[in-house]
Motif scaffolding. Structure first.
Motif, PDB file in Angstrom:
ATOM      1  N   UNK A  15      78.190  46.957 -11.757  1.00 14.11           N
ATOM      2  CA  UNK A  15      79.360  46.320 -12.712  1.00 14.11           C
ATOM      3  C   UNK A  15      79.494  46.618 -13.747  1.00 14.11           C
ATOM      4  N   UNK A  16      80.728  46.702 -14.448  1.00 19.60           N
ATOM      5  CA  UNK A  16      80.814  46.677 -15.963  1.00 19.60           C
ATOM      6  C   UNK A  16      81.898  45.504 -16.353  1.00 19.60           C
ATOM      7  N   UNK A  17      81.627  45.104 -17.449  1.00 16.13           N
ATOM      8  CA  UNK A  17      82.570  44.118 -17.975  1.00 16.13           C
ATOM      9  C   UNK A  17      83.331  44.391 -19.673  1.00 16.13           C
ATOM     10  N   UNK A  18      84.291  44.496 -20.064  1.00  9.38           N
ATOM     11  CA  UNK A  18      84.890  44.396 -21.250  1.00  9.38           C
ATOM     12  C   UNK A  18      85.726  43.121 -21.592  1.00  9.38           C
ATOM     13  N   UNK A  19      85.679  42.892 -22.935  1.00  9.46           N
ATOM     14  CA  UNK A  19      86.733  41.931 -23.330  1.00  9.46           C
ATOM     15  C   UNK A  19      87.642  42.397 -24.493  1.00  9.46           C
ATOM     16  N   UNK A  20      88.726  42.776 -24.533  1.00  8.69           N
ATOM     17  CA  UNK A  20      89.551  43.377 -25.165  1.00  8.69           C
ATOM     18  C   UNK A  20      89.546  42.724 -26.625  1.00  8.69           C
ATOM     19  N   UNK A  21      89.153  43.516 -27.808  1.00  2.00           N
ATOM     20  CA  UNK A  21      89.218  42.923 -29.172  1.00  2.00           C
ATOM     21  C   UNK A  21      87.782  41.948 -29.630  1.00  2.00           C
ATOM     22  N   UNK A  22      86.897  42.127 -28.573  1.00  5.72           N
ATOM     23  CA  UNK A  22      85.566  41.480 -28.785  1.00  5.72           C
ATOM     24  C   UNK A  22      84.486  42.248 -28.457  1.00  5.72           C
ATOM     25  N   UNK A  23      83.316  42.084 -29.090  1.00  4.20           N
ATOM     26  CA  UNK A  23      82.042  42.748 -28.854  1.00  4.20           C
ATOM     27  C   UNK A  23      81.014  41.637 -28.058  1.00  4.20           C
ATOM     28  N   UNK A  24      80.112  42.508 -27.491  1.00 10.02           N
ATOM     29  CA  UNK A  24      79.023  41.663 -26.886  1.00 10.02           C
ATOM     30  C   UNK A  24      77.778  41.850 -27.599  1.00 10.02           C
ATOM     31  N   UNK A  25      77.157  40.721 -28.408  1.00  9.18           N
ATOM     32  CA  UNK A  25      75.862  41.033 -28.823  1.00  9.18           C
ATOM     33  C   UNK A  25      74.990  40.665 -27.813  1.00  9.18           C
ATOM     34  N   UNK A  26      74.304  41.845 -27.358  1.00  7.50           N
ATOM     35  CA  UNK A  26      73.268  41.536 -26.517  1.00  7.50           C
ATOM     36  C   UNK A  26      72.146  40.732 -26.836  1.00  7.50           C
ATOM     37  N   UNK A  27      71.443  39.689 -26.179  1.00  4.07           N
ATOM     38  CA  UNK A  27      70.518  39.044 -26.675  1.00  4.07           C
ATOM     39  C   UNK A  27      69.415  39.078 -25.629  1.00  4.07           C
ATOM     40  N   UNK A  28      69.488  39.130 -24.375  1.00  6.68           N
ATOM     41  CA  UNK A  28      68.389  39.277 -23.276  1.00  6.68           C
ATOM     42  C   UNK A  28      68.874  40.245 -22.240  1.00  6.68           C
ATOM     43  N   UNK A  29      67.890  40.889 -21.611  1.00  7.30           N
ATOM     44  CA  UNK A  29      68.423  41.601 -20.569  1.00  7.30           C
ATOM     45  C   UNK A  29      67.394  40.892 -19.350  1.00  7.30           C
ATOM     46  N   UNK A  30      67.862  40.768 -18.307  1.00  4.53           N
ATOM     47  CA  UNK A  30      67.203  40.041 -17.346  1.00  4.53           C
ATOM     48  C   UNK A  30      66.257  38.575 -17.590  1.00  4.53           C
ATOM     49  N   UNK A  31      67.155  38.076 -18.576  1.00  2.00           N
ATOM     50  CA  UNK A  31      66.699  36.872 -19.171  1.00  2.00           C
ATOM     51  C   UNK A  31      65.617  37.041 -20.491  1.00  2.00           C
ATOM     52  N   UNK A  32      65.163  38.140 -20.458  1.00  4.46           N
ATOM     53  CA  UNK A  32      64.057  38.575 -21.426  1.00  4.46           C
ATOM     54  C   UNK A  32      64.685  38.817 -22.817  1.00  4.46           C
ATOM     55  N   UNK A  33      64.316  38.045 -23.883  1.00  9.41           N
ATOM     56  CA  UNK A  33      65.000  38.258 -25.247  1.00  9.41           C
ATOM     57  C   UNK A  33      64.657  39.732 -25.552  1.00  9.41           C
ATOM     58  N   UNK A  34      65.801  40.734 -26.038  1.00  6.19           N
ATOM     59  CA  UNK A  34      65.440  42.112 -26.306  1.00  6.19           C
ATOM     60  C   UNK A  34      64.971  42.246 -27.924  1.00  6.19           C
ATOM     61  N   UNK A  35      64.234  43.292 -27.852  1.00  6.68           N
ATOM     62  CA  UNK A  35      63.619  43.631 -29.407  1.00  6.68           C
ATOM     63  C   UNK A  35      64.719  43.929 -30.298  1.00  6.68           C
ATOM     64  N   UNK A  36      65.651  44.574 -30.057  1.00  8.72           N
ATOM     65  CA  UNK A  36      66.876  44.861 -31.143  1.00  8.72           C
ATOM     66  C   UNK A  36      68.127  44.222 -30.530  1.00  8.72           C
TER      67      UNK A  36
END
Ligand SMILES: [Cu+2]
Length: 489
Positions: free
Chosen positions: A265-286
């Motif tokens: 699946x993909x997801x987008x929200x016009x005019x907004x950005x997603x700040x990815x903080x976790x993948x599969x529930x685990x906090x990301x390094x960056x």
């Protein structure tokens, strides 16, 4: 006999105290037991109806007569008891995806978890973890039956609350993406070109392509794929559920779960950005801001969206599935009118963005080589999937890889097919260490999309004794051989 704290407090009298005193030294990780006192959660598996839209009502199997199943909030390290009732005519398995629990509760017959018998019941107790977004879903075989397994409505979110929760957001919203009304087709419409890096391995490509050409030359058709007619977020087609209501300036934390049986699946929200903080529930390094999320079958993405663009918007799939329901309206306070969609800029999904490249990953104790192959239309028109030239079967329980407890292993996965496979390991988390030839570290996951004719390396420590299932998360692939077992001694 062993006893947990909850049961201990429920029971009274000297006999119970004596049992508690004799066994309190050793808290088992997980087990099944007979009901004594109330459970923390009760899950009832039964046929029911999902109203995707007023004219789209789906009859399927549900958890607690709702879709998605209820949000189960657990606390890291605090034992939880769940009663599972199966009010259907077929044995069931309820899998605690992304959690590290014992094989008696994990929910995989391949590992040895007992079935929840048809019209039967199991009570299970386990210690939740790791913290973050997990989920639960059926792990039953479906094969050619599109009413069974994950093609139905058996999926629900889990949040394992960390011991310390930063809580830097104004709203926390779970979004479960799911398709309904599946049917077989002879051609896939899976998006294939959104992954970066895009480097293909020439050797894998030529071997996969020549195998496919040989199969077609023998007169075999392309193997079956699965497509869907109805798409939903949280069980509603776009425009038919409650909108996400936000105020300007709010920080909204989205926990997106791909609960599909087979789709990316993909997801987008016009005019907004997603700040990815976790993948599969685990906090990301960056933490990185991205315009589009891509989420493989079984993957989860947690992302913060700053609500700085007032209006009424569609948060939806970037492809045509949005027109068939895969979206949800985001409505700012005071904004009126029809929800708007504009296509996001061209964007590739690259796991490496969320990692760190500065320090090379530690050398593992051992490297396990795996090659994934497709045997086109080999089983009654279905593709058969092979790991190191073996299709998994419950009878032979192979392929099986032996692990020694405490050792660190590198899994070198080589995909000799043109499909993307969301590869999942039960009862462990793994760290991405190489993606299509690029070194990385610090991205901890339990499902990862492996691109067509691509290579990937993931490292994990064998710290869950017993059998752990490894498989492609697509129901159509796992049911036709794309599984293996790790046995940890
Ligand atoms: Cu697959």
């Amino acid at each position: 006999m062993t006893i947990d704290r909850r049961t201990f407090l429920t029971l009274s009298g000297a006999a119970a105290l004596a049992v508690g005193a004799s066994s309190c030294r050793r808290a088992p990780e997980s087990r099944a037991s007979e009901p004594i006192g109330p459970a923390d959660y009760t899950i009832r598996i039964a046929p029911g109806l999902v109203e995707l839209a007023p004219d789209r009502i789906i009859a399927t199997t549900l958890y607690n007569n709702q879709f998605p199943g209820p949000l189960i909030r657990l606390r890291e390290g605090r034992a939880a008891t769940v009663d599972i009732y199966n009010d259907t005519d077929t044995p069931e398995q309820l899998h605690w995806h992304g959690q590290i629990v014992g094989i008696d509760v994990d929910g995989s017959a391949e590992e040895g978890t007992p079935f929840i018998a048809a019209h039967g019941h199991r009570r299970i107790t386990f210690t939740p973890g790791p913290p973050g977004v997990r989920f639960y879903h059926t792990h039953a075989f479906a094969g050619p039956d599109l009413r069974a397994g994950q093609y139905g409505g058996q999926v629900g979110p889990v949040y394992v609350e960390p011991k310390d929760d930063p809580g830097a957001y104004d709203q926390e919203i779970f979004l479960l993406l799911k398709e309904f009304e599946p049917s077989f087709s002879r051609g896939g419409d899976m998006p294939l070109h959104f992954l970066a890096p895009a480097d293909r391995n020439k050797e894998l490509e030529s071997s996969g392509e020549s195998a496919m050409q040989a199969s077609l030359a023998k007169g075999l058709p392309h193997g079956f794929e699965v497509g869907y007619d109805a798409f939903s977020i949280n069980g509603r087609m776009l425009g038919h559920g409650e909108p996400i209501r936000v105020k300007p300036g709010e920080r909204v934390l989205l926990h997106v779960i791909n609960g599909s049986a087979t789709e990316i699946r993909s997801l987008a929200l016009p005019g907004h950005l997603f700040e990815v903080v976790a993948l599969d529930g685990n906090p990301v390094s960056t933490r990185v801001q991205v315009p589009v999320l891509w989420i493989g079958t079984g993957e989860r993405v947690s992302a913060v969206v700053m609500m700085t663009h007032p209006g009424v918007w569609i948060l939806g799939d970037v492809g045509e599935d949005r027109d068939h329901g895969m979206g949800i309206v985001v409505e700012y306070t005071g904004a009126k009118g029809k929800p708007h969609w504009t296509a996001p800029p061209p964007f590739k999904w690259d796991y490496l963005r969320f990692g760190k490249t500065s320090t090379p990953p530690p050398t593992p104790d051992e490297t396990i080589e795996m090659v994934f192959r497709k045997d086109n239309a080999a089983l009654n028109g279905f593709n058969r999937w092979l790991i190191n030239d073996v299709a998994f079967s419950m009878k032979s329980m192979t392929p099986k890889f032996q692990l020694q407890h405490g050792k660190r292993y590198r899994l070198r996965m080589r995909n000799a097919s043109d499909d993307i496979h969301p590869m999942h390991l039960h009862r462990h988390s793994f760290e991405l260490t190489r993606v299509a030839g690029r070194q990385t570290g610090g991205v901890i996951k339990d499902v990862v999309m492996l691109g067509g004719y691509q290579e990937m390396e993931v490292d994990f420590t064998a710290d869950s004794p017993g059998l752990s299932l490894f498989h492609c998360h697509m129901q159509l692939h796992m049911d036709y051989g794309f599984m293996a077992l790790f046995e940890c001694h």
